[in-house]
Design an enzyme around this catalytic site. Structure first.
Site, PDB file in Angstrom:
ATOM      1  N   HIS A 169       0.819  -1.229   0.000  1.00  0.00           N
ATOM      2  CA  HIS A 169       0.000   0.000   0.000  1.00  0.00           C
ATOM      3  C   HIS A 169       0.845   1.267   0.000  1.00  0.00           C
ATOM      4  CE1 HIS A 169      -4.057  -1.791   0.757  1.00  0.00           C
ATOM      5  NE2 HIS A 169      -3.268  -2.825   1.006  1.00  0.00           N
ATOM      6  N   ASP A 381       3.413   9.579  -0.830  1.00  0.00           N
ATOM      7  CA  ASP A 381       2.236   8.819  -0.412  1.00  0.00           C
ATOM      8  C   ASP A 381       2.056   7.664  -1.381  1.00  0.00           C
ATOM      9  OD1 ASP A 381      -0.028   8.345   1.149  1.00  0.00           O
ATOM     10  OD2 ASP A 381      -0.693  10.420   1.059  1.00  0.00           O
TER      11      ASP A 381
HETATM   12  P1  ADQ Z   1      -3.075   6.340   4.797  1.00  0.00           P
HETATM   13  O1  ADQ Z   1      -1.659   6.784   4.974  1.00  0.00           O
HETATM   14  O2  ADQ Z   1      -3.863   6.183   6.029  1.00  0.00           O
HETATM   15  O3  ADQ Z   1      -3.168   4.983   3.959  1.00  0.00           O
HETATM   16  P2  ADQ Z   1      -4.995   7.702   2.910  1.00  0.00           P
HETATM   17  O4  ADQ Z   1      -4.987   6.872   1.689  1.00  0.00           O
HETATM   18  O5  ADQ Z   1      -5.103   9.152   2.627  1.00  0.00           O
HETATM   19  O6  ADQ Z   1      -3.729   7.492   3.832  1.00  0.00           O
HETATM   20  O7  ADQ Z   1      -6.231   7.253   3.784  1.00  0.00           O
HETATM   21  C1  ADQ Z   1      -6.586   7.946   4.951  1.00  0.00           C
HETATM   22  C2  ADQ Z   1      -8.031   7.595   5.313  1.00  0.00           C
HETATM   23  O8  ADQ Z   1      -8.276   8.117   6.615  1.00  0.00           O
HETATM   24  C3  ADQ Z   1      -9.030   8.223   4.370  1.00  0.00           C
HETATM   25  O9  ADQ Z   1     -10.058   7.296   4.097  1.00  0.00           O
HETATM   26  C4  ADQ Z   1      -9.579   9.439   5.153  1.00  0.00           C
HETATM   27  O10 ADQ Z   1     -10.926   9.724   4.911  1.00  0.00           O
HETATM   28  C5  ADQ Z   1      -9.387   8.995   6.592  1.00  0.00           C
HETATM   29  N1  ADQ Z   1      -9.073  10.172   7.451  1.00  0.00           N
HETATM   30  C6  ADQ Z   1      -7.972  10.941   7.430  1.00  0.00           C
HETATM   31  N2  ADQ Z   1      -8.055  11.916   8.351  1.00  0.00           N
HETATM   32  C7  ADQ Z   1      -9.230  11.754   8.963  1.00  0.00           C
HETATM   33  C8  ADQ Z   1      -9.901  12.440  10.031  1.00  0.00           C
HETATM   34  N3  ADQ Z   1      -9.361  13.499  10.656  1.00  0.00           N
HETATM   35  N4  ADQ Z   1     -11.105  11.978  10.418  1.00  0.00           N
HETATM   36  C9  ADQ Z   1     -11.665  10.907   9.805  1.00  0.00           C
HETATM   37  N5  ADQ Z   1     -11.091  10.219   8.801  1.00  0.00           N
HETATM   38  C10 ADQ Z   1      -9.883  10.638   8.389  1.00  0.00           C
HETATM   39  C11 ADQ Z   1      -2.214   4.053   3.377  1.00  0.00           C
HETATM   40  C12 ADQ Z   1      -1.184   4.681   2.435  1.00  0.00           C
HETATM   41  C13 ADQ Z   1      -1.911   5.486   1.360  1.00  0.00           C
HETATM   42  C14 ADQ Z   1      -2.899   4.574   0.604  1.00  0.00           C
HETATM   43  C15 ADQ Z   1      -3.786   3.811   1.583  1.00  0.00           C
HETATM   44  C16 ADQ Z   1      -4.616   2.725   0.866  1.00  0.00           C
HETATM   45  O11 ADQ Z   1      -0.279   5.512   3.149  1.00  0.00           O
HETATM   46  O12 ADQ Z   1      -0.987   6.052   0.454  1.00  0.00           O
HETATM   47  O13 ADQ Z   1      -3.718   5.373  -0.230  1.00  0.00           O
HETATM   48  O14 ADQ Z   1      -3.017   3.154   2.579  1.00  0.00           O
HETATM   49  O15 ADQ Z   1      -3.785   1.874   0.133  1.00  0.00           O
END
Ligand code: ADQ
Length: 473
Positions: A169, A381
């Site tokens: 991921h 990311d």
């Molecule tokens: P993450 O590093 O966690 O995931 P991301 O893909 O942006 O990053 O997902 C974050 C999730 O958390 C999103 O669904 C978002 O809605 C939720 N979120 C963030 N802040 C929040 C808040 N304050 N309140 C509620 N919800 C919140 C890892 C990798 C990424 C990759 C994913 C999936 O680092 O690059 O996209 O896995 O493979």
């Protein structure tokens, strides 16, 4: 038998639930997240197995708790319980203080600690032993992410030759970076024990191929546009690019609900008459939040007409709070936001509103709908789902997306977004201004293109791509 006809056997560091103590009682709480939402319906349909850490130690009556929960969910949940020392050294240590920063190109954050490495091996071996306990010939085994890169290696050591799939991921680093890792050979050779490796972007897959080329010269590499193959010691390992996504329809329809409209209204009611720039992230140094604040400050410095007209809303959900670098980041942000706010605030206007908290789904979509500009600027990311969620929720096609060129999502979103280098404060400040003054018809054109992209390549497509590519010759 096609992968869809097989029983799906998912393995991830965490289970889609958390077992936690509430006073004298143990509770099972559902976790949320893209992977869970995406895989749960498929798991229910084919009564699969999900194996992972339930968030508790061996003292919890986890088997009985999960049995009841499995019956409710329609698929089996199997726990790998971990002692506190294992969590500390395998998860917080090697996974999050070595692999996580190294794979995000942030060498300065890496701790190369041999004891943590030993624990990483030990816990990967435990996961492998649990997989072996439940494995049946009709299983399609799909192991996830950087915490579990050695599970295939340990399964092979146990003499198990089942077809094994893996999806990373997070990004895969360049060879120059990977070479700094004292255990680079073990990681690369361990990954090559899988039969099918999935990466988020073509760039990650190419980095992996370069590492194999340089570290294992006897490996033969066959390249295709979408896929590559590595042939080593008579085995063929398939490599593919599968950008993960979200459930577009779910965001698109929930964003139209009255409760979300009310939540959006509430956001603007609290910060009236301003254009809102939105940052939403896990509180993580890879997400580039300090750089984002500095670029916003530069925009206020450079473009006077932004002052009193625009505010940055940053909502960060605390994560990995027991890792020291994550605690330091929170303090740095407090200082930085305090300095910028005291420099620019005037009566009735605060430049940066920021909160450290988790939003529920209604609030999250409320912010997506209320904020005119999404400001998503990770230093690196794997993909970044927030930018896709923002577009799927922009039902009036009016939002503008500012996106880092170092997010995996950049490949798919570059046509509609304003792309920035988050290290370039000047360029990022210019993008903020460009978004602020962007005419309505251009906003509409760009957002329509972005929404079409996210709709076309949604999370179901991601699952189908992976499963079908595994089947393809
Ligand atoms: P993450 O590093 O966690 O995931 P991301 O893909 O942006 O990053 O997902 C974050 C999730 O958390 C999103 O669904 C978002 O809605 C939720 N979120 C963030 N802040 C929040 C808040 N304050 N309140 C509620 N919800 C919140 C890892 C990798 C990424 C990759 C994913 C999936 O680092 O690059 O996209 O896995 O493979």
């Amino acid at each position: 038998m096609s992968p869809e006809e097989k029983k799906l056997f998912i393995v991830s560091n965490r289970l889609p639930i958390m077992v936690a103590r509430d006073g004298d009682e143990w509770m099972v709480n559902a976790s949320s997240g893209g992977l869970i939402t995406a895989l749960a319906p498929l798991m229910k349909r084919n009564h699969g197995i999900w194996l992972g850490w339930p968030g508790c130690g061996p003292e919890a009556p986890v088997e009985s708790l999960l049995e009841a929960h499995s019956a409710e969910q329609g698929y089996e949940l199997r726990p790998v319980t971990l002692e506190e020392e294992q969590v500390e050294k395998y998860y917080r240590g090697f996974s999050n203080q070595t692999i996580w920063p190294l794979f995000h190109d942030l060498l300065g954050y890496c701790d190369f600690n041999a004891e943590n490495w030993n624990f990483y091996n030990l816990v990967n071996e435990r996961f492998a032993a649990s997989v072996a306990d439940f494995l049946k010939p009709d299983h399609f085994v799909w192991i996830h992410d950087y915490q579990l890169m050695l599970v295939a290696h340990f399964l092979r050591e146990m003499g198990i030759d089942t077809h094994l799939n893996f999806f990373l991921h997070i990004p895969f680093p360049s060879c120059d970076l990977l070479r700094r890792l004292p255990w680079k050979y073990e990681i690369i050779e361990g990954l090559l024990q899988y039969d099918h490796l999935g990466f988020q972007t073509a760039h990650d897959r190419r980095n992996f191929v370069q590492c194999v080329r340089s570290l294992i010269p006897e490996a033969a590499i066959k390249g295709h546009r979408q896929r590559s193959e590595i042939i080593l010691e008579g085995r063929t390992v398939k490599l593919g690019t599968y950008p993960i996504s979200i459930d577009f329809d779910e965001f698109n329809s929930f964003a139209r609900s009255k409760e979300v409209a009310d939540a959006a209204w509430f956001v603007h009611e609290n910060i009236p008459k301003r254009t809102l720039l939105l940052g939403i992230d896990r509180l993580d140094y890879t997400k580039g939040i300090p750089e984002r604040f500095l670029a916003f400050e530069r925009a206020l410095e450079k473009y006077e007409d932004l002052r009193k007209q625009i505010s940055l809303v940053q909502i960060a959900v605390p994560s990995r709070t027991k890792v020291p670098q994550y605690r330091d980041l929170k303090e740095d942000l407090d200082t930085l936001a305090g300095r910028i706010n005291s420099r620019y605030s005037t009566e009735g206007w605060v430049p940066i509103h920021y909160m450290f908290r988790e939003l529920n789904r209604t609030q999250l979509l409320g912010y997506y709908r209320a904020c005119e500009i999404a400001f998503i600027t990770p230093l690196r990311d794997g993909m970044n789902l927030v930018c896709k969620e923002y577009c799927a929720s922009s039902i009036d096609n009016n939002g503008v997306l500012i996106l880092s060129e170092f997010a995996g999502a950049a490949d798919q979103m570059a046509k509609g977004a304003l792309m920035v280098n988050p290290y370039d404060l000047e360029g990022t400040a210019d993008a903020i201004y460009a978004a602020f003054i962007m005419p309505g018809d251009e906003r509409q054109k760009r957002m329509k293109a972005l929404r079409a992209e996210v709709r076309r390549n949604d999370v179901q497509r991601w699952i189908d791509w992976f499963l079908q590519s595994d089947q393809a010759g």
